[in-house]
Design a protein around this motif. Structure first.
Motif, PDB file in Angstrom:
ATOM      1  N   ARG A 113      50.099  26.868 -72.634  1.00  0.00           N
ATOM      2  CA  ARG A 113      51.296  25.585 -71.458  1.00  0.00           C
ATOM      3  C   ARG A 113      49.972  24.238 -71.790  1.00  0.00           C
ATOM      4  O   ARG A 113      49.952  23.934 -72.647  1.00  0.00           O
ATOM      5  N   GLY A 168      47.640  24.272 -74.560  1.00  0.00           N
ATOM      6  CA  GLY A 168      47.331  24.569 -75.803  1.00  0.00           C
ATOM      7  C   GLY A 168      48.449  23.668 -76.340  1.00  0.00           C
ATOM      8  O   GLY A 168      48.606  23.040 -77.103  1.00  0.00           O
ATOM      9  N   VAL A 206      43.511  18.535 -79.780  1.00  0.00           N
ATOM     10  CA  VAL A 206      42.773  17.467 -79.643  1.00  0.00           C
ATOM     11  C   VAL A 206      41.552  18.765 -79.516  1.00  0.00           C
ATOM     12  O   VAL A 206      40.325  17.115 -79.391  1.00  0.00           O
ATOM     13  N   GLY A 207      41.665  19.317 -78.602  1.00  0.00           N
ATOM     14  CA  GLY A 207      40.149  20.009 -79.130  1.00  0.00           C
ATOM     15  C   GLY A 207      39.196  19.379 -77.105  1.00  0.00           C
ATOM     16  O   GLY A 207      39.811  18.800 -77.148  1.00  0.00           O
ATOM     17  N   ILE A 208      38.219  19.666 -77.390  1.00  0.00           N
ATOM     18  CA  ILE A 208      37.056  20.110 -76.088  1.00  0.00           C
ATOM     19  C   ILE A 208      36.205  19.243 -76.165  1.00  0.00           C
ATOM     20  O   ILE A 208      35.147  19.869 -77.111  1.00  0.00           O
ATOM     21  N   VAL A 244      34.239  17.359 -71.639  1.00  0.00           N
ATOM     22  CA  VAL A 244      35.467  18.047 -70.147  1.00  0.00           C
ATOM     23  C   VAL A 244      34.898  19.754 -70.502  1.00  0.00           C
ATOM     24  O   VAL A 244      35.205  20.192 -69.173  1.00  0.00           O
ATOM     25  N   LEU A 257      35.145  22.074 -67.526  1.00  0.00           N
ATOM     26  CA  LEU A 257      36.490  22.383 -67.676  1.00  0.00           C
ATOM     27  C   LEU A 257      36.886  23.288 -66.591  1.00  0.00           C
ATOM     28  O   LEU A 257      37.767  23.806 -66.220  1.00  0.00           O
ATOM     29  N   PHE A 303      39.874  19.690 -61.983  1.00  0.00           N
ATOM     30  CA  PHE A 303      39.396  18.942 -62.876  1.00  0.00           C
ATOM     31  C   PHE A 303      40.492  18.949 -64.270  1.00  0.00           C
ATOM     32  O   PHE A 303      41.163  19.878 -64.533  1.00  0.00           O
ATOM     33  N   THR A 304      41.574  18.015 -63.811  1.00  0.00           N
ATOM     34  CA  THR A 304      42.353  17.487 -65.000  1.00  0.00           C
ATOM     35  C   THR A 304      41.983  16.098 -66.005  1.00  0.00           C
ATOM     36  O   THR A 304      41.686  15.714 -65.588  1.00  0.00           O
ATOM     37  N   MET A 361      46.837  19.125 -62.713  1.00  0.00           N
ATOM     38  CA  MET A 361      46.305  19.630 -61.450  1.00  0.00           C
ATOM     39  C   MET A 361      45.437  20.112 -61.734  1.00  0.00           C
ATOM     40  O   MET A 361      44.188  19.869 -60.003  1.00  0.00           O
ATOM     41  N   THR A 415      41.673  23.884 -80.146  1.00  0.00           N
ATOM     42  CA  THR A 415      40.768  25.440 -79.662  1.00  0.00           C
ATOM     43  C   THR A 415      40.698  25.998 -79.618  1.00  0.00           C
ATOM     44  O   THR A 415      42.268  26.547 -79.409  1.00  0.00           O
ATOM     45  N   PHE A 435      40.764  29.714 -77.232  1.00  0.00           N
ATOM     46  CA  PHE A 435      40.997  30.102 -75.928  1.00  0.00           C
ATOM     47  C   PHE A 435      41.197  31.363 -75.439  1.00  0.00           C
ATOM     48  O   PHE A 435      42.079  32.270 -76.364  1.00  0.00           O
TER      49      PHE A 435
HETATM   50  P1  ADP Z   1      45.486  20.674 -65.838  1.00  0.00           P
HETATM   51  O1  ADP Z   1      46.209  21.469 -66.615  1.00  0.00           O
HETATM   52  O2  ADP Z   1      46.498  21.085 -64.730  1.00  0.00           O
HETATM   53  O3  ADP Z   1      45.264  19.724 -66.224  1.00  0.00           O
HETATM   54  P2  ADP Z   1      44.027  23.197 -66.033  1.00  0.00           P
HETATM   55  O4  ADP Z   1      42.784  23.703 -65.702  1.00  0.00           O
HETATM   56  O5  ADP Z   1      44.716  24.095 -66.988  1.00  0.00           O
HETATM   57  O6  ADP Z   1      44.209  21.665 -65.611  1.00  0.00           O
HETATM   58  O7  ADP Z   1      42.964  22.113 -67.436  1.00  0.00           O
HETATM   59  C1  ADP Z   1      42.223  21.526 -67.975  1.00  0.00           C
HETATM   60  C2  ADP Z   1      42.272  20.197 -68.467  1.00  0.00           C
HETATM   61  O8  ADP Z   1      40.988  21.252 -69.211  1.00  0.00           O
HETATM   62  C3  ADP Z   1      43.216  19.768 -68.794  1.00  0.00           C
HETATM   63  O9  ADP Z   1      43.350  18.642 -67.852  1.00  0.00           O
HETATM   64  C4  ADP Z   1      42.085  19.512 -70.545  1.00  0.00           C
HETATM   65  O10 ADP Z   1      42.092  17.572 -70.516  1.00  0.00           O
HETATM   66  C5  ADP Z   1      41.411  20.403 -69.905  1.00  0.00           C
HETATM   67  N1  ADP Z   1      42.518  21.564 -71.789  1.00  0.00           N
HETATM   68  C6  ADP Z   1      42.012  22.974 -70.882  1.00  0.00           C
HETATM   69  N2  ADP Z   1      42.797  23.077 -72.124  1.00  0.00           N
HETATM   70  C7  ADP Z   1      43.661  22.606 -73.302  1.00  0.00           C
HETATM   71  C8  ADP Z   1      43.187  22.946 -74.575  1.00  0.00           C
HETATM   72  N3  ADP Z   1      43.816  23.965 -75.037  1.00  0.00           N
HETATM   73  N4  ADP Z   1      42.917  21.323 -75.337  1.00  0.00           N
HETATM   74  C9  ADP Z   1      42.301  20.632 -75.070  1.00  0.00           C
HETATM   75  N5  ADP Z   1      42.004  20.509 -73.621  1.00  0.00           N
HETATM   76  C10 ADP Z   1      42.326  21.267 -72.332  1.00  0.00           C
END
Ligand code: ADP
Length: 713
Positions: free
Chosen positions: A585, A587, A630-632, A636, A640, A645-646, A652, A680, A682
């Motif tokens: 989700r 991603g 978009v990448g991380i 962030v 992470l 943190f969102t 959430m 990204t 994961f």
């Molecule tokens: P939420 O999905 O509720 O925001 P997560 O803990 O799953 O909480 O994710 C935290 C944050 O990590 C996201 O708000 C997003 O900014 C970043 N993130 C997570 N997965 C990705 C991804 N695949 N690519 C870019 N950013 C991501």
């Protein structure tokens, strides 16, 4: 002795020189204890040298006395001999009228008494009547006639007449033919018949012969005997003294009627030895032994002093140690009376050492209400040899009445001879420890309450997060069903089939929601974690309906890539499915954000399963979710996994933190890295176990299922 004196004075001079040269050192090193030792040794040395000197002197005086005694004996011998000769000469008186008889008797006498050179018979006017010479030597008046010494004879006879007894003339020198000479002495005996002087008997003595013939040979052996005049001129000498270093002389007057001669006796003796006799040697040896004993005593004293210093240092160290100790120390005798306390103990109980020592029971620091119990306890404890090694706790009291807990560790006090003399205790004030324990217990309770609250909160957040998806799916399927019912175009048959499928999905999602609740509950309580062997494909299959639903909605193409070498994984199935769902989700959402920016249409989300690169014997399986989003950013990435943190408005911020917790609980690792050219990756690992007949490998381009697509709103 003079040599000894010389040696002594030389050594004294050398010593004085050395002292003067090293006077600076002496001044530096001088101390009263050393000065005493130096004085003692100097005293002993001077005593020893005085003793040796006195002993030498004593020996000298002994020799002198012996020599004088010998001289007196010699004089005695000579006088006796002369007196005997007078008697024998007087005996000639009877034969005077018979010239032949006189001659015979005189010759006999001359043969017996070698010291007499010549005997003459003279008339009253000293005219020679008859004379006989000694047969032992040539005639002595050859060179100088007898008449030359007539005045000596006359003098002796005059004295003899005056004394009416034999008298001697003064000695006179008579040169001889051989160029030498001899000292002679005349003896004149008046011949008196019926009161009338009828003539004289004159005997001529050789002084030298007197010395050799009349003196006992024992006395004269090795000694020089001589007759001297008062000015020291020697008249006759007999005997050669043995050579030695030192000469001893003794003189004695030989008082003869009409003449007084001086008899001198010379004796040569060697210098007395360094130790002149046994006594001196013995005393010296004793003195040396005394010095040695003194030195040994000194060494012993030095050792004792060192031991004393060491002891004093050790005592000072022990005292300093006892004084600086924070532990109270207390010694008690066998009756339980205190015999020693250290300052820390006094400070602890607030009582002076003087008051504590030998205090009768109860002790002043015992709380009155516990004194009886303490006395009983002490009696029991002191009676038994088995003291608790870990010590025991007790309550003490300060003078102001405050009580405080202490830990007492006791041990028997054994003295140097191994005798049990009492008890030694170390006392620790444990008030602070108790307070800390109390604080820690309270905070523990508080922590537990907080943990319980946190657990409730965590569960609520998780539930709300995880239930979102099944509920959303149920809602989608329900809306789809309603739409179907409202659509008049559908036939009975197709309507029934579609509705059944939709309800089946609704029921599946409801069941899933229930499982999620249970799983989350278990996860939060950290118990009943069910690990099962699941093939990676079945995990992916289980989430596929939900993922594809969302993928279709977001126009994402799904790609599934499962390595043939992979094995089953051992995991809590529902929780791992939730992890995969979360990642997929995330991603897709990242790609949606990216496509909004770039307006790109082709978006692929790849779900890859393969054995973990570093794992041995395929013990770990690696799951990757690869997006092109978009990448991380570094910013962030830092936060992470921080809960809540969102970056999304409706997010959430719990998803990734939960994912990591779940994976770590399985012993795996969760991480991320940038994908090429964008997006990204994961990835996480799960423990694996090989099973025969691993599902066939496949790379599937997973399109959203046709059945699910129908329900997309
Ligand atoms: P939420 O999905 O509720 O925001 P997560 O803990 O799953 O909480 O994710 C935290 C944050 O990590 C996201 O708000 C997003 O900014 C970043 N993130 C997570 N997965 C990705 C991804 N695949 N690519 C870019 N950013 C991501």
């Amino acid at each position: 002795m003079s040599l000894l004196k010389f040696k002594l004075s030389r050594s004294a001079a050398v010593l004085a020189q050395a002292v003067w040269a090293n006077r600076h050192l002496w001044r530096l090193k001088w101390n009263p204890r050393w000065s005493l030792w130096v004085m003692l040794v100097a005293l002993l040395l001077s005593m020893l040298s005085t003793l040796i000197w006195l002993a030498g002197r004593y020996e000298g005086s002994q020799i002198q006395t012996r020599l004088e005694r010998d001289t007196a004996e010699v004089v005695d011998d000579i006088l006796t001999g002369l007196r005997r000769n007078i008697q024998e000469l007087e005996a000639l008186q009877s034969s005077e009228s018979h010239a032949e008889l006189w001659r015979l008797q005189v010759n006999e006498l001359l043969r017996q008494q070698r010291e007499i050179i010549r005997v003459e018979w003279r008339d009253t006017s000293l005219g020679l009547i008859q004379a006989e010479n000694t047969p032992f030597r040539p005639f002595v008046f050859n060179r100088v006639s007898r008449a030359s010494s007539a005045h000596n004879t006359a003098q002796a006879c005059a004295t003899a007449v005056r004394l009416s007894a034999a008298a001697y003339s003064g000695s006179y020198f008579m040169p001889q033919k051989d160029g030498l000479g001899m000292e002679l002495l005349d003896l004149c005996i008046p011949l008196i018949e019926e009161g009338q002087l009828t003539g004289y008997t004159v005997a001529t003595y050789s002084l030298q012969e007197i010395l050799t013939e009349l003196v006992n040979k024992q006395l004269s052996r090795g000694q020089g005997l001589s007759f001297t005049e008062s000015d020291g001129t020697r008249l006759a000498i007999a005997g050669t003294p043995t050579r030695g270093n030192r000469i001893y002389s003794a003189q004695q007057l030989l008082d003869l009627p009409g003449n007084t001669l001086i008899l001198r006796m010379d004796s040569w003796r060697g210098t007395p030895d360094f130790f002149p006799n046994v006594l001196t040697a013995l005393v010296s040896a004793m003195a040396i032994a005394l010095v040695a004993v003194l030195l040994l005593l000194g060494r012993d004293m030095r050792r004792r002093l060192k031991a004393e210093n060491d002891l004093a240092e050790a005592l000072a160290f022990r005292k300093a140690m006892e004084d600086s100790l924070v532990t109270g120390l207390r010694a008690r005798d066998l009756q339980g009376r205190i015999t020693y306390v250290n300052p820390a103990f006094c400070e602890m109980v607030g009582v002076d050492a003087k008051e504590l020592l030998n205090h009768s029971l109860p002790n002043p620091y015992w709380p009155p209400e516990l004194a009886g119990a303490y006395e009983d306890r002490q009696a029991i404890r002191l009676a038994s040899a088995n003291l608790p090694r870990g010590g025991h706790e007790s309550i003490f009291m300060r003078p102001d009445g405050t009580r405080f807990p202490v830990l007492i560790i006791e041990a028997p006090l054994i003295n140097a001879t191994g005798k049990h003399t009492g008890w030694m205790s170390a006392i620790l004030d444990i008030s602070e420890q108790r307070r800390v324990e109390e604080v820690s217990r309270t905070s523990q309770d508080r922590l537990q309450a907080t943990a319980r609250l946190a657990m409730v909160g965590e569960m609520a957040s998780l539930l709300s997060h995880e239930l979102n998806q099944p509920l959303a799916a149920i809602s989608s399927y329900a809306t789809g069903s309603l739409n179907l019912l409202g659509d008049a175009r559908g036939t009975e048959a197709t309507l029934g089939t579609d509705l059944r499928l939709a309800f089946k999905r609704i029921s599946e999602q409801a069941e899933r929601a229930g499982k999620v609740i249970k799983s989350v509950h278990d996860f939060v309580r950290r118990r009943d974690q069910v690990r099962e062997r699941v093939s990676p494909r079945s995990l992916l299959d289980a989430i596929m309906p939900l993922v594809s639903l969302q993928a279709r909605k977001l126009s994402v193409r799904l790609m599934i890539d499962i390595d043939p070498a992979c094995h089953v994984v051992l995991c809590d199935r529902t929780m791992v499915e939730q992890v995969l769902l979360n990642m997929a989700r995330n991603g897709m959402q990242a790609m949606q954000a990216e496509s909004k920016k770039t307006h790109a249409h082709e978006r692929v989300l790849t779900l890859r399963v393969k054995p973990a690169a570093a794992s041995e014997a395929n013990r770990w399986v690696e799951f990757s979710v690869i997006d092109q989003g978009v990448g991380i950013s570094a910013e962030v990435a830092e936060k992470l996994f921080t809960p809540f943190f969102t970056t999304r408005a409706e997010g959430m911020g719990l998803g990734l933190s939960l994912c990591r917790t779940v994976i770590e609980q399985h012993g795996g690792y969760l991480g991320h890295e940038p994908a090429k050219p964008r997006g990204t990756i994961f990835k996480f690992t799960l423990p694996s176990g090989p099973i025969p007949g691993c599902p066939a490998p496949s790379i599937t381009a997973f399109q959203t299922t046709p059945d699910a697509s129908e329900f997309l709103t």
